[in-house]
Enzyme design. Sequence first.
Site, mmCIF file in Angstrom:
data_model
loop_
_atom_site.group_PDB
_atom_site.id
_atom_site.type_symbol
_atom_site.label_atom_id
_atom_site.label_comp_id
_atom_site.label_asym_id
_atom_site.label_seq_id
_atom_site.Cartn_x
_atom_site.Cartn_y
_atom_site.Cartn_z
ATOM 1 N N ASP A 78 59.826 47.591 29.749
ATOM 2 C CA ASP A 78 59.213 47.447 31.065
ATOM 3 C C ASP A 78 59.835 46.308 31.861
ATOM 4 O O ASP A 78 59.955 46.390 33.088
ATOM 5 C CB ASP A 78 57.709 47.221 30.921
ATOM 6 N N CYS A 119 56.636 48.104 21.813
ATOM 7 C CA CYS A 119 56.416 47.761 23.217
ATOM 8 C C CYS A 119 55.446 48.703 23.903
ATOM 9 O O CYS A 119 54.876 49.595 23.293
ATOM 10 C CB CYS A 119 57.755 47.642 23.930
ATOM 11 N N ASP A 120 55.310 48.513 25.200
ATOM 12 C CA ASP A 120 54.121 48.919 25.945
ATOM 13 C C ASP A 120 53.662 50.361 25.742
ATOM 14 O O ASP A 120 52.488 50.616 25.524
ATOM 15 C CB ASP A 120 54.353 48.681 27.441
ATOM 16 N N LYS A 121 54.546 51.339 25.871
ATOM 17 C CA LYS A 121 54.107 52.739 25.835
ATOM 18 C C LYS A 121 54.241 53.358 24.458
ATOM 19 O O LYS A 121 53.662 54.411 24.189
ATOM 20 C CB LYS A 121 54.898 53.568 26.849
ATOM 21 N N CYS A 192 57.223 40.629 24.155
ATOM 22 C CA CYS A 192 57.144 39.362 24.888
ATOM 23 C C CYS A 192 55.895 38.572 24.511
ATOM 24 O O CYS A 192 54.832 39.128 24.274
ATOM 25 C CB CYS A 192 57.208 39.626 26.381
ATOM 26 N N GLU A 443 54.425 49.415 37.481
ATOM 27 C CA GLU A 443 53.834 48.084 37.363
ATOM 28 C C GLU A 443 54.291 47.219 38.527
ATOM 29 O O GLU A 443 55.422 47.341 38.994
ATOM 30 C CB GLU A 443 54.240 47.425 36.042
ATOM 31 N N SER A 469 51.719 44.696 35.015
ATOM 32 C CA SER A 469 52.144 44.243 33.697
ATOM 33 C C SER A 469 51.049 43.365 33.119
ATOM 34 O O SER A 469 50.288 42.717 33.847
ATOM 35 C CB SER A 469 53.436 43.433 33.824
#
Length: 553
Positions: A78, A119-121, A192, A443, A469
């Site tokens: 992202d 990570c995010d997804k 992160c 985002e 985010s």
Amino acid sequence: MNSDYIKSGVERAPNRSLLYALGYTDEELRRPLIGVVSSHNEIVPGHMNLDKIAEAVKAGVRAAGGTPVMFPAIAVCDGIAMGHVGMKYSLVTRDLIADSTEAMAIAHQFDGLVMIPNCDKNVPGLLMAAARLNIPAIFCSGGPMLAGHLQDGRRTCLSHMFEAVGAYHAGKLDEEGVRDYEENACPSCGSCSGMYTANSMNCLTEAIGMALPGNGTVPAPYSARLRLAKRTGMQIMELVKRNLRPRDIMTPAAFHNAETVDMALGCSTNTMLHLPAIAHEAGVEIDLDAANAISAHTPNLCHLAPAGDTFMEDLDRAGGVFAVMKELTKAGLLDTSVMTCTGKTMAENLAGVENRNPEIIRPIDNPYSRSGGIAVLKGNLAADGCVVKQSAVAAEMMVHEGPARVFDSEEEAIAAIFGKQINPGDVVVIRYEGPKGGPGMREMLNPTSAIVGMGLGESVALITDGRFSGATRGAAIGHVSPEAAAGGTIALVEEGDTIAIDIPNCKIELKVSDEELAQRRAKWVCPEPKVKTGYLARYAKLVSSADKGAILL
């Protein structure tokens, strides 16, 4: 075993011949076949170490008597996708990940799955796949990144990096200062280092019972992460033996636990998209209204970045997610009778757990706030709701009223912010960035970070039908539903209209009369789709609204 469909009997001799082509022996084929779903690639910092995690998982599977078989899942970074057309492809990968994992698992008839996201997804996408497939499954992420250190010794992270760009445009930081952040904000592999979306979802994977303790917090570079991966590989064999499946674990009570832990941790607002989507796959229905009910009686116990100046490695040393859950049990806020992937109940898992640092994890009787980290606001501007990370909002912005500054894309808003056209008191409105309108619901970390970096974080609000985010802080209100492209009221806002925000009372209002809004609606024409071909165009036709989790219908 499921895998007997591809390896047992004379009728499966052709299938076996292809397995022999892969080098498998009869001894290996007699064991359960365990799919190891690795999101390793060389473009996402949180995924660059997943090849090592996968090898450790495979070692654990073999040690416990199984045969591991690795196959890949895609991943988007992202941060790298931020601020350009690439961000349209972030949220939409959640469904690609779920669908492709479903296809691979059923086509090859695995007996169990170990999911390796970070990570995010990838985390929600693989949780969706696990719930949908409902074969024994367990998660082991790649772990969080270590916090960075600037040249003067201050700790830093990615959210500070984005805010540094805003500070530069405001004349508060020179190019050398930006370079200091650039070289030091992200010092290692891993997701992160703050309580951003990736770490939020990895922590909630523990809370919902689908990962071993430490999954959300053990830093990526630590050897403990490899040991955790090996234990995860061993544990999948126990789940297969007991036929303990994801829907035995991801029950309504487990989702309630996850939302409660979400509020205590101060997680990313993106969890309000992902938890409903995962629940939908598990046959459990949750909605935004439940979030406020849970938040109302769940104290916020953690202020990790961007809400505070502590990081995932600090949470890990303090006892991790289980220590947060142990605090919540003191007030009877969790159902600890639920089954988990350890093969034990949550109550058994939490026995002996301690909060090792009450400065990082506030005790239940001394929280940062008496309500949770996320609030859902409703009103004529968002009849179906919108979401704000209230734990990261300055006190003076919890109630705010100001003139609307209206933009039909992120790019237009960024140009105005950097062009110093936004004034204290303004309410920036960014629309046509929702699931359908974006398409893909980008985002908005760039504009929110620009606002904070330019010194407006305590005087300017931002409202969007897009999303944020987990690194966003300030009065950033996203997921406005219905979105502009669906004819939501946000499409009718005009420059200078007054918008009132009341986060403590969960209200948001466009101060325009119903008669005036009716006249504007009669004149409104939906703009042409921004994307007319390819996957994004198909996604826009199928995706639900944000308040439903942006699921594909």
